[in-house]
Design an enzyme around this catalytic site. Structure first.
Site, PDB file in Angstrom:
ATOM      1  N   CYS A 157      12.195  44.389  42.920  1.00  0.00           N
ATOM      2  CA  CYS A 157      11.920  44.020  41.721  1.00  0.00           C
ATOM      3  C   CYS A 157      10.918  42.789  41.583  1.00  0.00           C
ATOM      4  O   CYS A 157      10.489  42.086  42.610  1.00  0.00           O
ATOM      5  CB  CYS A 157      13.340  43.362  41.320  1.00  0.00           C
ATOM      6  SG  CYS A 157      14.665  44.272  41.483  1.00  0.00           S
ATOM      7  N   ARG A 194       5.130  46.617  43.665  1.00  0.00           N
ATOM      8  CA  ARG A 194       6.276  46.322  44.500  1.00  0.00           C
ATOM      9  C   ARG A 194       7.248  47.414  44.214  1.00  0.00           C
ATOM     10  O   ARG A 194       8.129  47.548  45.044  1.00  0.00           O
ATOM     11  CB  ARG A 194       7.022  44.993  43.816  1.00  0.00           C
ATOM     12  CG  ARG A 194       6.032  43.963  43.857  1.00  0.00           C
ATOM     13  CD  ARG A 194       6.811  42.608  43.240  1.00  0.00           C
ATOM     14  NE  ARG A 194       8.056  42.124  43.767  1.00  0.00           N
ATOM     15  CZ  ARG A 194       8.025  41.305  44.799  1.00  0.00           C
ATOM     16  NH1 ARG A 194       7.063  40.854  45.575  1.00  0.00           N
ATOM     17  NH2 ARG A 194       9.068  41.024  45.184  1.00  0.00           N
ATOM     18  N   TRP A 218      14.134  47.489  40.828  1.00  0.00           N
ATOM     19  CA  TRP A 218      14.302  48.674  41.936  1.00  0.00           C
ATOM     20  C   TRP A 218      15.656  48.711  41.985  1.00  0.00           C
ATOM     21  O   TRP A 218      16.466  47.967  42.589  1.00  0.00           O
ATOM     22  CB  TRP A 218      13.598  48.267  43.211  1.00  0.00           C
ATOM     23  CG  TRP A 218      13.226  49.442  44.204  1.00  0.00           C
ATOM     24  CD1 TRP A 218      12.356  50.117  44.064  1.00  0.00           C
ATOM     25  CD2 TRP A 218      14.118  49.245  45.136  1.00  0.00           C
ATOM     26  NE1 TRP A 218      12.557  50.918  45.341  1.00  0.00           N
ATOM     27  CE2 TRP A 218      13.795  50.445  45.950  1.00  0.00           C
ATOM     28  CE3 TRP A 218      15.410  48.769  45.906  1.00  0.00           C
ATOM     29  CZ2 TRP A 218      14.342  50.934  47.500  1.00  0.00           C
ATOM     30  CZ3 TRP A 218      15.627  48.988  46.972  1.00  0.00           C
ATOM     31  CH2 TRP A 218      15.447  50.225  47.641  1.00  0.00           C
ATOM     32  N   ASN A 222      15.781  39.215  41.151  1.00  0.00           N
ATOM     33  CA  ASN A 222      15.416  40.032  42.128  1.00  0.00           C
ATOM     34  C   ASN A 222      16.346  39.691  43.503  1.00  0.00           C
ATOM     35  O   ASN A 222      16.559  38.346  43.757  1.00  0.00           O
ATOM     36  CB  ASN A 222      14.200  39.714  42.568  1.00  0.00           C
ATOM     37  CG  ASN A 222      13.556  40.480  43.922  1.00  0.00           C
ATOM     38  OD1 ASN A 222      14.023  41.324  44.495  1.00  0.00           O
ATOM     39  ND2 ASN A 222      12.554  39.876  44.456  1.00  0.00           N
ATOM     40  N   GLY A 223      17.095  40.372  44.183  1.00  0.00           N
ATOM     41  CA  GLY A 223      17.660  40.246  45.394  1.00  0.00           C
ATOM     42  C   GLY A 223      19.045  41.017  45.295  1.00  0.00           C
ATOM     43  O   GLY A 223      19.283  41.766  44.570  1.00  0.00           O
ATOM     44  N   GLU A 248       3.160  55.931  63.320  1.00  0.00           N
ATOM     45  CA  GLU A 248       2.594  55.544  62.232  1.00  0.00           C
ATOM     46  C   GLU A 248       1.923  56.629  61.489  1.00  0.00           C
ATOM     47  O   GLU A 248       2.167  56.647  60.066  1.00  0.00           O
ATOM     48  CB  GLU A 248       1.498  54.453  62.482  1.00  0.00           C
ATOM     49  CG  GLU A 248       0.775  53.706  61.301  1.00  0.00           C
ATOM     50  CD  GLU A 248       1.872  53.166  60.199  1.00  0.00           C
ATOM     51  OE1 GLU A 248       2.725  52.865  60.400  1.00  0.00           O
ATOM     52  OE2 GLU A 248       1.160  52.922  59.133  1.00  0.00           O
ATOM     53  N   LYS A 293       2.852  57.397  57.493  1.00  0.00           N
ATOM     54  CA  LYS A 293       2.012  57.374  56.283  1.00  0.00           C
ATOM     55  C   LYS A 293       1.946  58.802  55.566  1.00  0.00           C
ATOM     56  O   LYS A 293       2.086  58.776  54.322  1.00  0.00           O
ATOM     57  CB  LYS A 293       0.506  57.320  57.028  1.00  0.00           C
ATOM     58  CG  LYS A 293      -0.432  56.264  56.447  1.00  0.00           C
ATOM     59  CD  LYS A 293      -0.141  55.024  56.288  1.00  0.00           C
ATOM     60  CE  LYS A 293       1.128  54.472  56.092  1.00  0.00           C
ATOM     61  NZ  LYS A 293       1.687  53.342  56.463  1.00  0.00           N
ATOM     62  N   GLU A 296       5.659  59.346  53.587  1.00  0.00           N
ATOM     63  CA  GLU A 296       5.990  58.086  52.432  1.00  0.00           C
ATOM     64  C   GLU A 296       5.088  58.622  51.325  1.00  0.00           C
ATOM     65  O   GLU A 296       5.831  58.332  50.219  1.00  0.00           O
ATOM     66  CB  GLU A 296       5.905  56.949  52.975  1.00  0.00           C
ATOM     67  CG  GLU A 296       4.518  56.231  53.150  1.00  0.00           C
ATOM     68  CD  GLU A 296       4.489  54.690  53.594  1.00  0.00           C
ATOM     69  OE1 GLU A 296       5.326  54.086  53.099  1.00  0.00           O
ATOM     70  OE2 GLU A 296       3.784  54.426  54.395  1.00  0.00           O
ATOM     71  N   HIS A 353      12.869  68.927  74.551  1.00  0.00           N
ATOM     72  CA  HIS A 353      14.133  68.426  74.734  1.00  0.00           C
ATOM     73  C   HIS A 353      15.154  69.092  73.294  1.00  0.00           C
ATOM     74  O   HIS A 353      16.151  68.271  73.201  1.00  0.00           O
ATOM     75  CB  HIS A 353      14.834  67.157  75.182  1.00  0.00           C
ATOM     76  CG  HIS A 353      14.096  66.912  76.459  1.00  0.00           C
ATOM     77  ND1 HIS A 353      14.587  67.379  77.706  1.00  0.00           N
ATOM     78  CD2 HIS A 353      12.846  66.130  76.649  1.00  0.00           C
ATOM     79  CE1 HIS A 353      13.803  67.043  78.742  1.00  0.00           C
ATOM     80  NE2 HIS A 353      12.856  66.407  78.314  1.00  0.00           N
ATOM     81  N   LYS A 390       6.948  47.869  47.846  1.00  0.00           N
ATOM     82  CA  LYS A 390       6.063  47.173  49.000  1.00  0.00           C
ATOM     83  C   LYS A 390       6.675  46.010  49.578  1.00  0.00           C
ATOM     84  O   LYS A 390       6.560  45.939  51.013  1.00  0.00           O
ATOM     85  CB  LYS A 390       4.861  46.634  47.985  1.00  0.00           C
ATOM     86  CG  LYS A 390       3.946  45.708  48.845  1.00  0.00           C
ATOM     87  CD  LYS A 390       3.156  47.079  49.428  1.00  0.00           C
ATOM     88  CE  LYS A 390       2.339  46.250  50.416  1.00  0.00           C
ATOM     89  NZ  LYS A 390       1.760  47.363  51.344  1.00  0.00           N
TER      90      LYS A 390
END
Ligand code: M6R
Length: 608
Positions: free
Chosen positions: A2, A27, A75, A101-102, A481, A485, A488, A504, A603
């Site tokens: 948020c 964010r 969010w 926010n939280g 990574e 990338k 996402e 395997h 973010k």
């Protein structure tokens, strides 16, 4: 997560809030809202979806008159993203408005208690418990009501609060979620992050845990949870607003990829003195450094992937045993830790809830914690024993690129420092390693200048269902990574596998035409990975290989090859990741995805 923006002063609040929220869009959010006091009452406007809808509903803010207000991009955590759950939340009489926010962890208990006292809840959020609790405690003194609420709520929060009976004041308070305040000649501001208010002021104050700020049009006062007034230092933000603008690039992500050479040089060069690596920020003598036998690296997401590379580089160069943990696992697994070890936490934002919790857990156990952090003054930077800043500048795109690259650079520097004091690298080898580090920025520049073939290649895969990334050792860390990338931002399913592990189980997923990207930069493992390439090709895979210049042998096995310039194999991640970042970016652009703000992502992940 948020975003919060608040304003009190001479100007109209709504346009300031909308502008600030737009600068916090990176964010991540799924609904937005604002509350502005018009001289008589609080007017609240909320909408699910993009901020644009809120702008349209309020004609760019001009329809909401008033000089004090709070705004929020949400969010979703508790309850779906709809108008009811969007912030601000308010009490029954609409005389108190709150943005948050939280996560309020004991909200069910508080909700039950308040419902028994007759409070009606309109949303599914945890935040609504805060506003009713404020109403319950409010007897005319806002500060006292806030203080009482803080004693009752558990969890993390950054809050902005307005009381209609005190329209000359705006309140801000935080615990474990970021919040800053600032002031200029036109008023005072609160925000979740610096870019929201940088247009007005560079002088900001970081609100510390459980501090309350009372903002008026021309001054701010800080109080402890016990209402004692405290004095705070403000800091000057060095970077300017342009650094948080797109500057002609189509996306922040592309701009930030192009900023990698400078970010790498900025992180490296001030720490090289002659033929030595000098990291003054460590505040440790060479003897103290030489005595370290164990390192724990703890982080999330891409920062964790940087840590996985760090393990190979630190162990290889300095022969210190390194364990890498996901912060969300580390904090609850009651790890057995070796005495005298160093803990390194890595975080771009410096606010990631799990990483911060891992830091605190390590400190509680008596370990020394080094933070590798990008955001100056962030919670992790403030709580770590020492901080090695990555000088990447503000990173806006949700998908990290330049911050990740600078995290790698910080880890290389540490590895070289440890190698020097432990004498695990000879005096003859050391200058060559430093030279290789110094060459990286130009080599990255070269790779970036060759983006067109990668864009063409990426366009062939915008319809792909699955894409795999394989590699061994450091190449496996690069694959982790590269895969993150791609997935996402493009929403294509992707997995990274240690190349030797494929047979395997995962190899059963390979079908005719499946793209497998093989990273092959470690000369002593060439033959091994080439065998794995041959295995997937035999099952129909199309293989893209990223390898070192001169390894032309690979063309016999792979279908498409991207070469990276020569460097020490320990540093090859920094080069191999560049074409793979570009690949992920162009696949996402080709699919028409919202590259800078991928769905469901934030973010800065300030909840666990
Ligand atoms: O701010 P942090 O570095 O602590 O963030 C950690 C992760 O959330 C972050 O790296 C995330 O995985 C990125 N979206 C990756 O691009």
């Amino acid at each position: 997560m948020c975003g919060i923006v608040g304003y009190i002063g001479n100007n109209q609040a709504a346009p300031v809030i909308l502008d600030g929220l737009a600068r916090l869009e990176y964010r991540g959010y799924d609904s937005a809202g604002m509350a502005v006091f018009d001289g008589e009452k609080l007017n609240i406007v909320k909408a699910a979806g993009r901020l644009k809808i809120l702008e349209e509903m309020t004609h760019g803010g001009s329809a909401l008159k008033g000089c004090v207000g709070i705004g929020h991009t949400r969010w979703a955590t508790h309850g779906i993203p709809n108008e009811e759950n969007a912030h601000p939340h308010f009490n029954e009489n609409e005389t108190i408005a709150v943005v948050h926010n939280g996560i309020i962890e004991n909200y069910i208990f508080l909700r039950n208690m308040l419902q028994k006292k007759g409070y009606q809840f309109l949303s599914e959020t945890d935040t609504e418990a805060v506003v009713h609790l404020l109403d319950y405690y409010y007897k005319g003194n806002p500060l006292e009501a806030i203080r009482k609420v803080l004693h009752r709520v558990e969890g993390s929060y950054a809050l902005g609060v307005i009381f209609a009976e005190h329209p000359d004041q705006l309140f801000a308070v935080r615990k474990d979620s970021p919040l800053i305040v600032g002031q200029d000649e036109n008023g005072c501001y609160i925000a979740s992050d610096v870019p929201a208010i940088l247009k007005y002021t560079r002088k900001v104050t970081y609100v510390d845990n459980q501090e309350i700020v009372r903002l008026r049009g021309d001054h701010m006062h800080f109080y402890s949870i016990d209402e004692e007034e405290i004095q705070k230092e403000s800091v000057m933000i060095e970077w300017d607003a342009n650094a948080a603008e797109k500057g002609g690039y189509e996306h922040f992500m592309l701009k930030e990829m192009y900023e990698q050479p400078k970010a790498m040089a900025d992180t490296l060069l001030p720490r090289i003195k002659g033929q030595d690596v000098v990291i003054e920020e460590l505040n440790m003598t060479d003897e103290e450094l030489a005595s370290i036998r164990k390192i724990y690296i703890v982080a999330c997401g891409s920062a964790y992937h940087a840590g996985v590379t760090g393990k190979y580089v630190l162990e290889g160069l300095s022969r210190i045993s390194v364990e890498v943990d996901l912060a969300s696992e580390f904090r609850y697994r009651n790890p057995v830790m070796e005495e005298g070890a160093m803990v390194i936490v890595i975080s771009q934002s410096g606010e990631t809830a799990d990483t911060l919790a891992a830091l605190r857990e390590s400190k509680k156990r008596g370990f020394r914690v080094l933070g590798i952090v990008n955001v100056v003054g962030s919670s992790i930077a403030r709580e770590a024993d020492s901080v090695l800043y990555t000088w990447a500048g503000p990173e806006i795109a949700v998908a990290t690129t330049k911050a990740y690259s600078t995290q790698l650079m910080a880890l290389y520097l540490l590895a070289l420092k440890f190698a020097k004091v432990k004498k695990t690298v000879t005096d003859q080898e050391f200058p060559g390693l430093l030279e290789d580090l110094k060459k990286l920025p130009d080599q990255i520049e070269l790779l970036l200048s060759n983006k067109n073939p990668i864009q063409r290649f990426a366009n062939r895969y915008i319809g792909a269902k699955d894409i795999f990334f394989i590699g061994r050792g450091i190449d496996y860390a690069i694959s982790l990574e590269a895969s993150l990338k791609l997935k996402e931002i493009s929403y294509i399913h992707s997995e990274a596998y240690a190349a030797g592990e494929l047979k395997h189980g995962t190899i059963s997923l390979i079908e005719e035409g499946t793209l497998v990207s093989a990273v092959v930069t470690q000369p002593e493992l060439y033959a091994k990975t080439i065998s794995n390439i041959v295995e997937v090709k035999a099952r129909g895979a199309f293989v893209l290989a990223v390898t070192n210049e001169g390894n032309f042998e690979i063309e016999k096995a792979a279908d498409y090859v991207i070469y990276i310039p020569e460097t020490n194999p320990y540093f090859s991640n920094s080069l191999a990741i560049i074409p793979l970042q570009l690949f992920g970016y162009y696949v996402a652009v080709g699919k028409g995805c919202d590259v800078d703000k991928p769905r469901n992502l934030a973010k800065s992940v300030t909840v666990e």
